[in-house]
Scaffold this motif. Structure first.
Motif, PDB file in Angstrom:
ATOM      1  N   SER A 151      -4.137  16.359   4.412  1.00 35.55           N
ATOM      2  CA  SER A 151      -3.768  15.154   3.667  1.00 35.55           C
ATOM      3  C   SER A 151      -2.560  14.462   4.288  1.00 35.55           C
ATOM      4  N   VAL A 152      -1.610  15.240   4.777  1.00 33.97           N
ATOM      5  CA  VAL A 152      -0.419  14.673   5.409  1.00 33.97           C
ATOM      6  C   VAL A 152      -0.800  13.909   6.676  1.00 33.97           C
ATOM      7  N   TYR A 153      -1.650  14.520   7.488  1.00 34.32           N
ATOM      8  CA  TYR A 153      -2.097  13.884   8.723  1.00 34.32           C
ATOM      9  C   TYR A 153      -2.779  12.548   8.435  1.00 34.32           C
ATOM     10  N   LEU A 154      -3.694  12.535   7.466  1.00 28.48           N
ATOM     11  CA  LEU A 154      -4.433  11.315   7.172  1.00 28.48           C
ATOM     12  C   LEU A 154      -3.526  10.227   6.597  1.00 28.48           C
ATOM     13  N   VAL A 155      -2.558  10.596   5.767  1.00 33.20           N
ATOM     14  CA  VAL A 155      -1.607   9.615   5.254  1.00 33.20           C
ATOM     15  C   VAL A 155      -0.820   8.994   6.406  1.00 33.20           C
ATOM     16  N   GLU A 156      -0.363   9.823   7.333  1.00 37.60           N
ATOM     17  CA  GLU A 156       0.386   9.307   8.478  1.00 37.60           C
ATOM     18  C   GLU A 156      -0.468   8.339   9.299  1.00 37.60           C
ATOM     19  N   GLU A 157      -1.716   8.710   9.540  1.00 34.97           N
ATOM     20  CA  GLU A 157      -2.598   7.867  10.358  1.00 34.97           C
ATOM     21  C   GLU A 157      -2.942   6.561   9.637  1.00 34.97           C
ATOM     22  N   LEU A 158      -3.190   6.641   8.347  1.00 37.62           N
ATOM     23  CA  LEU A 158      -3.526   5.436   7.585  1.00 37.62           C
ATOM     24  C   LEU A 158      -2.330   4.483   7.547  1.00 37.62           C
ATOM     25  N   ALA A 159      -1.136   5.023   7.405  1.00 33.71           N
ATOM     26  CA  ALA A 159       0.056   4.176   7.380  1.00 33.71           C
ATOM     27  C   ALA A 159       0.227   3.440   8.702  1.00 33.71           C
ATOM     28  N   VAL A 160      -0.017   4.133   9.796  1.00 34.62           N
ATOM     29  CA  VAL A 160       0.086   3.498  11.120  1.00 34.62           C
ATOM     30  C   VAL A 160      -0.955   2.396  11.263  1.00 34.62           C
ATOM     31  N   PRO A 174       0.626  -2.769  10.376  1.00 36.34           N
ATOM     32  CA  PRO A 174       0.765  -4.076  11.042  1.00 36.34           C
ATOM     33  C   PRO A 174       0.306  -5.245  10.176  1.00 36.34           C
ATOM     34  N   HIS A 175      -0.492  -4.976   9.154  1.00 38.10           N
ATOM     35  CA  HIS A 175      -1.089  -6.050   8.368  1.00 38.10           C
ATOM     36  C   HIS A 175      -0.642  -6.058   6.906  1.00 38.10           C
ATOM     37  N   TRP A 176      -0.161  -4.926   6.409  1.00 42.92           N
ATOM     38  CA  TRP A 176       0.236  -4.807   5.016  1.00 42.92           C
ATOM     39  C   TRP A 176       1.563  -4.060   4.924  1.00 42.92           C
ATOM     40  N   ARG A 177       2.314  -4.358   3.885  1.00 43.05           N
ATOM     41  CA  ARG A 177       3.509  -3.559   3.608  1.00 43.05           C
ATOM     42  C   ARG A 177       3.034  -2.168   3.179  1.00 43.05           C
ATOM     43  N   THR A 178       3.501  -1.121   3.847  1.00 46.40           N
ATOM     44  CA  THR A 178       3.039   0.240   3.543  1.00 46.40           C
ATOM     45  C   THR A 178       4.228   1.163   3.270  1.00 46.40           C
ATOM     46  N   LEU A 179       4.013   2.083   2.338  1.00 47.98           N
ATOM     47  CA  LEU A 179       4.973   3.140   2.039  1.00 47.98           C
ATOM     48  C   LEU A 179       4.247   4.480   2.125  1.00 47.98           C
ATOM     49  N   LYS A 180       4.978   5.517   2.509  1.00 46.41           N
ATOM     50  CA  LYS A 180       4.395   6.862   2.611  1.00 46.41           C
ATOM     51  C   LYS A 180       5.109   7.810   1.664  1.00 46.41           C
ATOM     52  N   ARG A 181       4.328   8.678   1.030  1.00 51.37           N
ATOM     53  CA  ARG A 181       4.892   9.770   0.237  1.00 51.37           C
ATOM     54  C   ARG A 181       4.132  11.043   0.572  1.00 51.37           C
ATOM     55  N   HIS A 182       4.853  12.128   0.681  1.00 51.84           N
ATOM     56  CA  HIS A 182       4.234  13.441   0.825  1.00 51.84           C
ATOM     57  C   HIS A 182       4.773  14.303  -0.308  1.00 51.84           C
ATOM     58  N   ARG A 183       4.013  14.355  -1.383  1.00 58.34           N
ATOM     59  CA  ARG A 183       4.539  14.966  -2.600  1.00 58.34           C
ATOM     60  C   ARG A 183       5.034  16.380  -2.395  1.00 58.34           C
ATOM     61  N   GLU A 184       4.275  17.196  -1.682  1.00 63.30           N
ATOM     62  CA  GLU A 184       4.655  18.600  -1.518  1.00 63.30           C
ATOM     63  C   GLU A 184       5.739  18.750  -0.450  1.00 63.30           C
ATOM     64  N   LEU A 185       5.635  18.002   0.648  1.00 65.66           N
ATOM     65  CA  LEU A 185       6.647  18.109   1.706  1.00 65.66           C
ATOM     66  C   LEU A 185       7.980  17.541   1.246  1.00 65.66           C
ATOM     67  N   ASP A 186       7.948  16.404   0.529  1.00 66.35           N
ATOM     68  CA  ASP A 186       9.195  15.793   0.090  1.00 66.35           C
ATOM     69  C   ASP A 186       9.950  16.680  -0.896  1.00 66.35           C
ATOM     70  N   ALA A 187       9.208  17.534  -1.597  1.00 67.67           N
ATOM     71  CA  ALA A 187       9.840  18.429  -2.574  1.00 67.67           C
ATOM     72  C   ALA A 187      10.618  19.538  -1.887  1.00 67.67           C
ATOM     73  N   GLY A 188      10.328  19.780  -0.598  1.00 66.32           N
ATOM     74  CA  GLY A 188      11.029  20.834   0.123  1.00 66.32           C
ATOM     75  C   GLY A 188      12.405  20.432   0.532  1.00 66.32           C
ATOM     76  N   LEU A 217       0.844  -1.191   0.000  1.00 66.78           N
ATOM     77  CA  LEU A 217       0.000   0.000   0.000  1.00 66.78           C
ATOM     78  C   LEU A 217       0.881   1.242   0.000  1.00 66.78           C
ATOM     79  N   VAL A 218       0.653   2.119  -0.957  1.00 68.25           N
ATOM     80  CA  VAL A 218       1.383   3.379  -1.016  1.00 68.25           C
ATOM     81  C   VAL A 218       0.403   4.505  -0.689  1.00 68.25           C
ATOM     82  N   PHE A 219       0.621   5.181   0.426  1.00 65.26           N
ATOM     83  CA  PHE A 219      -0.214   6.317   0.814  1.00 65.26           C
ATOM     84  C   PHE A 219       0.506   7.603   0.429  1.00 65.26           C
TER      85      PHE A 219
END
Length: 288
Positions: A261-270, A274-288, A169-171
């Motif tokens: 959107s950042v908050y919800l991605v963080e919460e969904l990843a958490v 525990p049950h799925w392989r998860t990755l996180k991306r923050h398109r706008e934050l990562d660009a900084g 899962l990529v959030f």
């Protein structure tokens, strides 16, 4: 002997295939650019004879006439025990036109004698999309429209580190004002939720900061949105696994891509990690 791991990179001209290939080279892959599809199976057989463990191959529209061979070749390679991952790099047409204009490169499908060079470039890009459509459908798509080369390299490395035997899962958080990610399988719009941007003490923070998280948790509609997304994914994930999906990208968008959107991605990843392989991306934050 360990199975050979192969990454196939395809995608739109100007989308960053060379950058992705360099990232794989840094990760220890033996890389070959612009390999004709007719040579794919013999090349893999040769590398297996040499005891290679990781290879990466880039193909593009210059091999358009023989690209229809690739899906069947990939199936045969998987059946023979090769661990295959397929990545497709994409970008929106406006961005691709800008990149070609800035570099003054000629698109592989451009008509050199066309009087309207801009129109010729757009036509070439749209023809390329059509020719690569089947390859895109059978690969994990990475949208490079709004990300830097360093981000793309990081995304590629994180994807190849994920176990291919299970769904990942990529959030991804993003700003609607900068466009919807082309690689999203599901898009959730959270712009109707309370916006920390209008709280002076929170504006400079992000959804990863505790004060912003506390603010959003204090609003019932934020919890309802999280619950609805969570329930939707939990309901359909097993069906996606049965459909032999390796990656599912869930994009969460708000206005600026900084808080909600950042908050919800963080919460969904958490919640799902525990049950799925998860990755996180923050398109706008990562660009900084």
């Amino acid at each position: 002997m360990a199975a050979l791991e192969m990454v196939l990179i395809t995608g739109m001209s100007g989308s960053g295939k060379s950058v992705a290939l360099h990232a794989l080279e840094d990760a220890g892959y033996y890389c070959v650019d612009n390999l004709p599809p007719e040579l794919l199976t013999p090349f893999v057989a040769l590398e297996q004879q040499h005891g290679a463990q990781k290879v990466a191959i880039a193909m593009d529209v210059r091999s358009a006439t023989s690209l229809p061979l690739v899906p069947q070749q990939l199936r045969q390679l998987r059946e023979s025990g090769v661990v295959v991952q397929s990545l497709f790099l994409d970008a929106n047409t406006e961005i691709l036109v800008r990149r070609f204009s800035e570099t003054r490169r000629l698109h592989p499908l451009s008509r050199i004698d066309a009087s309207d060079q801009h129109r010729a470039l757009v036509d070439a890009i749209e023809l390329e999309r059509e020719l690569l459509g089947e390859m895109r459908e059978q690969a994990h798509v990475l949208d490079t429209s709004m990300i830097r080369s360093s981000q793309l390299q990081g995304y590629v490395k994180s994807l190849i580190s994920a176990p291919i035997t299970q769904l990942t899962l990529v959030f991804e958080s993003f700003a609607f004002k900068r466009g919807v990610p082309l690689d999203a399988d599901y898009v959730f719009d959270v712009r109707m939720l309370p916006n920390p941007h209008y709280e002076s003490g929170l504006r400079a923070l992000t959804g990863r900061d505790q004060p912003v998280a506390d603010y959003l948790r204090g609003h019932a509609e934020v919890g309802e949105m999280f619950s609805h997304i969570e329930q939707f994914l939990k309901h359909w994930l097993n069906a996606l696994v049965r459909d032999h999906r390796s990656y599912v990208t869930v994009a969460i968008g708000c206005t600026g891509g900084q808080h909600r959107s950042v908050y919800l991605v963080e919460e969904l990843a958490v919640t799902f990690s525990p049950h799925w392989r998860t990755l996180k991306r923050h398109r706008e934050l990562d660009a900084g």
